[in-house]
Design an enzyme around this catalytic site. Structure first.
Site, PDB file in Angstrom:
ATOM      1  N   HIS A  57       2.958 125.828  40.344  1.00 21.85           N
ATOM      2  CA  HIS A  57       1.452 125.455  40.474  1.00 21.85           C
ATOM      3  C   HIS A  57       1.044 125.236  41.544  1.00 21.85           C
ATOM      4  CE1 HIS A  57      -2.275 124.216  37.961  1.00 21.85           C
ATOM      5  NE2 HIS A  57      -2.512 124.110  39.318  1.00 21.85           N
ATOM      6  N   ARG A  82      -4.960 129.721  48.858  1.00 23.84           N
ATOM      7  CA  ARG A  82      -6.392 129.796  48.970  1.00 23.84           C
ATOM      8  C   ARG A  82      -6.509 131.159  49.974  1.00 23.84           C
ATOM      9  NH1 ARG A  82      -7.788 125.727  46.001  1.00 23.84           N
ATOM     10  NH2 ARG A  82      -7.651 123.710  46.760  1.00 23.84           N
ATOM     11  N   ASN A  86      -7.448 131.334  41.530  1.00 27.00           N
ATOM     12  CA  ASN A  86      -8.736 131.054  41.854  1.00 27.00           C
ATOM     13  C   ASN A  86      -9.392 131.071  43.400  1.00 27.00           C
ATOM     14  OD1 ASN A  86      -7.127 128.875  42.413  1.00 27.00           O
ATOM     15  ND2 ASN A  86      -9.097 127.466  41.895  1.00 27.00           N
ATOM     16  N   ASP A  91      -6.676 128.959  36.072  1.00 28.35           N
ATOM     17  CA  ASP A  91      -6.521 127.658  36.543  1.00 28.35           C
ATOM     18  C   ASP A  91      -7.757 127.494  37.659  1.00 28.35           C
ATOM     19  OD1 ASP A  91      -5.040 125.049  36.874  1.00 28.35           O
ATOM     20  OD2 ASP A  91      -5.340 125.790  39.074  1.00 28.35           O
ATOM     21  N   HIS A  97      -4.642 125.323  32.489  1.00 29.08           N
ATOM     22  CA  HIS A  97      -5.351 124.150  32.928  1.00 29.08           C
ATOM     23  C   HIS A  97      -6.029 123.597  31.450  1.00 29.08           C
ATOM     24  CE1 HIS A  97      -8.088 121.585  35.637  1.00 29.08           C
ATOM     25  NE2 HIS A  97      -8.784 121.827  34.754  1.00 29.08           N
ATOM     26  N   ASN A 143      -8.072 117.138  39.660  1.00 29.28           N
ATOM     27  CA  ASN A 143      -8.385 117.529  38.112  1.00 29.28           C
ATOM     28  C   ASN A 143      -7.170 118.218  37.670  1.00 29.28           C
ATOM     29  OD1 ASN A 143      -9.853 117.821  35.846  1.00 29.28           O
ATOM     30  ND2 ASN A 143     -10.914 119.893  36.680  1.00 29.28           N
ATOM     31  N   ASP A 190       0.859 121.124  42.219  1.00 28.40           N
ATOM     32  CA  ASP A 190      -0.582 121.460  42.454  1.00 28.40           C
ATOM     33  C   ASP A 190      -1.165 121.437  43.739  1.00 28.40           C
ATOM     34  OD1 ASP A 190      -3.027 122.104  41.626  1.00 28.40           O
ATOM     35  OD2 ASP A 190      -3.549 120.472  40.413  1.00 28.40           O
TER      36      ASP A 190
END
Lengths: 482, 325
Positions: free
Chosen positions: A66, A70, A100, A158, A186, A290, A317
């Protein structure tokens, strides 16, 4: 690209399961070719790179299930080159990046781009995860088969959870027939997650909007029940609440009863094992993540989950942002901070040796959760039960979606395994200084914190991808633009 | 002969089935020749009560009724008292009181036809009930299989597509299993009914001696080489809204009947499709033109089959048709 042979001699070897005595490990053609008793291969006459592992621990390269690279679309925060270089500096040889991005990884060509780019400029193996829903909106399915053929094995929306439960369920059902696929969730009910930090004593005192326990716990319940119903393998990711952990335990009990071991797996970040919501008081937006950092009783429960074996993997993360983005008010600042380069050192100092209700956490346990634990999940070794229960697709039926061959770290040191290795100095004492980060993301609440343990040399497929050792240089990526 | 109801395919005994198929075949040459008029149903009236859209089923019943000399009357949910809130029960009682000889009914729920049947004493034919039954389609498919010599014990038929929402599958599977034929359901899990095992004969038949099997596979390529017939179902685009499907392209590549899959289908096997067809999605133009394809013929045979059904439900057999013992 052909890499020279490597000999790592005299290091203690953690083989993915346990820490053994010193040995000589021989790497050739990107593979581990031999493990010999220490001193049996003469480094002076060795034709290739001879590395002394005296006083160091050789471990399989870390696998992170995880992280956020970007790229494409937000390369001011991070890109595939800097992100993978940071990963290698932290000892990682395989990372799963979240979808994402912009555009999101909801179609095959976006996953192709990430894999191709990583092969050209990267410093570790990159397994792009694919979206469950189109545009991560939770209203229609993403191109699940095309993503599979592009090498995707982990599916996730996610950044958030999947909005509609019917779409969520149909995605699970479809994926259940694709061998080796796993949904990484998530877990969050978005209506209950509008705030910026854990809803509790600290948010009440600070006057900040809260993210309720129920948001995470209800979301986890949905995921676990969905897995049991559909037979789709899931990983509950970055758990923060003790309730989520309890629900995963329920899922694991049911999977045993129904003969589906490996159906439900879970992971935590080192952040949630070390910090609580008190960190928001101290570090402000630097500690905004988060799911949010929760309470001491949650942290203790998660530590216990490590000690008793409930937790299957540790993840970073790694969520890079610019300093400016993180310097806004809590409400505006984005969630997440960088993690690749500090995870092992922080775990070594602040988690290894912690005493829990289930006993003390050992270095072996932590290493397992960074190597063989996540690698087995990514390599589909946890789901032999699937074939009997749901008819699996053959490659013939998938002829228009023929999977590109994928190679990830095996999480083990043995002859015949890929040569994905990290040489660790487990006693190295150092302090976190984000200015030294290779990552573009220079944010962390851990600035100035003490660490113990550091990656001295990282080898991925026989190539040196990170070095803190005298006289050994990192080998640049295939296209040389690094 | 007396009036009969065909609500579920399971209402038909095996002799009934064969009589209906014989009668259908008897009508075939006349339908193919075209332009015939008969007096078999002269003086009767048939109501085509369609609460749900239809092209081929409704048109084939109407032309069948007119060929047989019956007065056919179309009633839909729009423009009828249903709009004013009339219940199915009252509609049945009303039409019963008017002495209509036969009602052909399609409804979007699985059980409206059962309510209607309780209150309607003349001939009744289910032309599609929600996700429940479509017995007249199953008869037409049985006719197609019989003409190809494939309606017999031990034969194996695959149904491919959205089985979660298919009444055609349900009727056909029950008919085939009762004849000792095996059915292979081919669909990804999200397009299978939850609890699909309930489709096994032991869950709906009293005595399953001599019944065929029902199995599920996700992989069409594994199934095709071993079947005697394959029925492709329409890929229902409206289902994409619920996230049942990724997109037409993926579905088509994973489950469509295309060139390489045509080669896998044995030479004697036939291709069926209840329509409407998404050409190029679940079935290619090439498959359509293949000599094994029966899709276009099925539409013509549909008229003959419906002539037989109307006669059967009204209890009047045509002059010249000999009842076989």
């Amino acid at each position: 690209m052909k890499h020279r042979d490597i000999l790592i001699h005299g290091a203690q070897v953690f083989d993915g399961t346990q820490i053994g005595g010193p040995a000589d490990v021989h790497v050739s053609g990107g593979m581990i070719t031999a493990i010999a008793p220490a001193g049996s291969i003469d480094p002076n006459t060795f034709d290739g790179l001879a590395v002394s592992g005296e006083g160091l621990l050789l471990s399989p390269g870390f696998t992170d299930l995880h992280c956020h690279l970007r790229d494409p679309g937000q390369t001011w925060k991070e890109d595939i080159r800097t992100g993978t270089a940071a990963a290698a500096a932290g000892g990682y040889t395989t990372v799963v990046c979240m979808p994402n991005t912009d555009p999101p990884v909801d179609r095959g060509p976006v996953a192709d781009y990430i894999r191709d780019r990583a092969a050209r400029v990267g410093y570790c193996r990159v397994s792009p995860s694919g979206c469950l829903s189109l545009n991560r909106r939770g209203e229609a399915l993403a191109d699940l088969a095309a993503l599979y053929s592009a090498g995707v094995r982990i599916y996730t929306d996610d950044g958030s959870d999947t909005l509609r439960s019917d779409v969520f369920m149909h995605a699970f059902e479809f994926l259940s027939m694709l061998p080796g696929s796993r949904a990484l969730i998530h877990t969050e009910v978005v209506e209950l997650a509008r705030g910026v930090m854990h809803e509790g004593l600290v948010s009440a005192m600070l006057g900040q909007g809260g993210i309720d326990y129920l948001s995470e716990d209800l979301g986890t319940a949905r995921t676990v029940l969905m897995a049991i119903q559909t037979g789709m393998a899931v990983q509950v990711t970055h758990m923060a609440s003790r309730g989520a952990l309890e629900l995963v335990r329920f899922g694991k009990l049911r999977e045993q009863q129904e003969g589906m071991p490996g159906l439900v797996t879970c992971d935590v970040t080192h952040n949630h094992l070390i910090l609580t919501d008190r960190a928001i008081e101290k570090y402000g937006t630097q500690a905004k993540i988060n799911p949010p950092l929760r309470e001491e009783r949650d942290r203790q429960a998660l530590l216990c989950g490590i000690a008793d074996g409930t937790i299957d993997a540790l993840v970073t993360d790694h969520a890079p942002h610019t300093v400016d983005e993180k310097s806004q008010e809590l409400k505006l600042a984005p969630f997440g901070f960088s993690g690749f380069e500090t995870s092992f050192g922080l775990l070594g100092k602040h988690v290894v040796g912690s005493s829990t209700a289930a006993g003390e956490i050992t270095l072996e346990q932590v290493l397992r959760l960074m190597t063989s634990g996540p690698a087995d999940i990514l390599n589909g070794r946890r789901e032999g039960w699937r074939r009997g229960r749901i008819p699996q697709m053959t490659t013939e039926a998938m002829r228009d979606f023929l999977p590109r061959p994928v190679q990830f770290s095996g999480g083990r040191i043995a002859a015949g395994e890929v040569a994905d290795l990290v040489l660790l100095d487990t006693q190295a004492s150092w302090q976190v200084d984000p200015k030294q980060f290779t990552s573009k993301g220079k944010n962390t609440p851990f600035t100035g914190w003490d660490c113990r343990g550091r990656a001295m040399l990282t080898i991925c497929g026989g190539r040196v991808t990170h070095s803190r050792m005298d006289g050994i240089e990192r080998e640049e990526a295939a296209d040389g633009t690094a | 002969m007396s009036y009969r109801h065909l609500v579920s395919i399971r209402d038909l005994s095996e002799p009934d089935l064969h009589q209906l198929l014989d009668l259908s075949e008897w009508f075939m040459p006349q339908v193919e020749a075209g332009g015939f008029k008969m007096d078999t149903l002269r003086g009767t009236s048939c109501i085509l009560l369609f609460y749900e859209a239809s092209t081929r089923t409704r048109a084939s019943f109407e032309v069948a009724g007119k060929m047989l000399g019956s007065d056919t009357i179309n009633v839909g949910s729009k423009g009828s008292s249903t709009e004013k809130g009339e219940t199915v029960k009252d509609t049945a009682l009303t039409l019963n009181a008017m002495d209509h000889n036969c009602v052909v009914m399609r409804h979007e729920t699985a059980d409206a036809i059962n309510i209607f049947a309780q209150y309607f004493e003349r001939g009744l034919v289910n032309a599609g009930s929600g996700l429940g039954q479509h017995p007249t389609q199953a008869l037409l498919d049985a006719l197609t299989l019989r003409r190809a010599g494939l309606l017999e014990k031990g034969r194996r038929v695959a149904i491919v597509g959205d089985l979660r929402h298919s009444r055609v599958m349900r009727s056909n599977l029950q008919l085939w299993a009762s004849l000792g034929m095996d059915t292979v359901l081919v669909a990804p899990p999200q397009l299978m009914p939850d609890g699909w095992e309930g489709l096994h004969p032991e869950h709906w038949a009293d005595d399953t001696t001599g019944y065929g099997s029902v199995t599920w596979d996700t992989d069409i390529d594994r199934v095709l080489p071993d079947v005697d017939a394959v029925m492709m179902l329409r890929m229902q685009r409206e289902r994409m809204d619920g996230g049942y499907l990724t997109n037409s392209d993926e579905y088509s590549k994973l489950y469509g009947l295309f060139g390489h899959r045509m080669k896998k289908l044995p030479p004697h096997a036939i291709i069926m499709h209840p329509g409407p067809v998404n050409r190029g999605v679940e079935i290619s133009e090439e498959a359509f033109l293949d000599p094994r394809c029966r899709i276009t013929e099925q539409v013509t045979w549909g008229v003959a089959s419906r002539c037989a059904l109307l006669c059967w439900s009204c209890g009047r057999l045509p002059v010249g048709f000999a009842v076989t013992a």
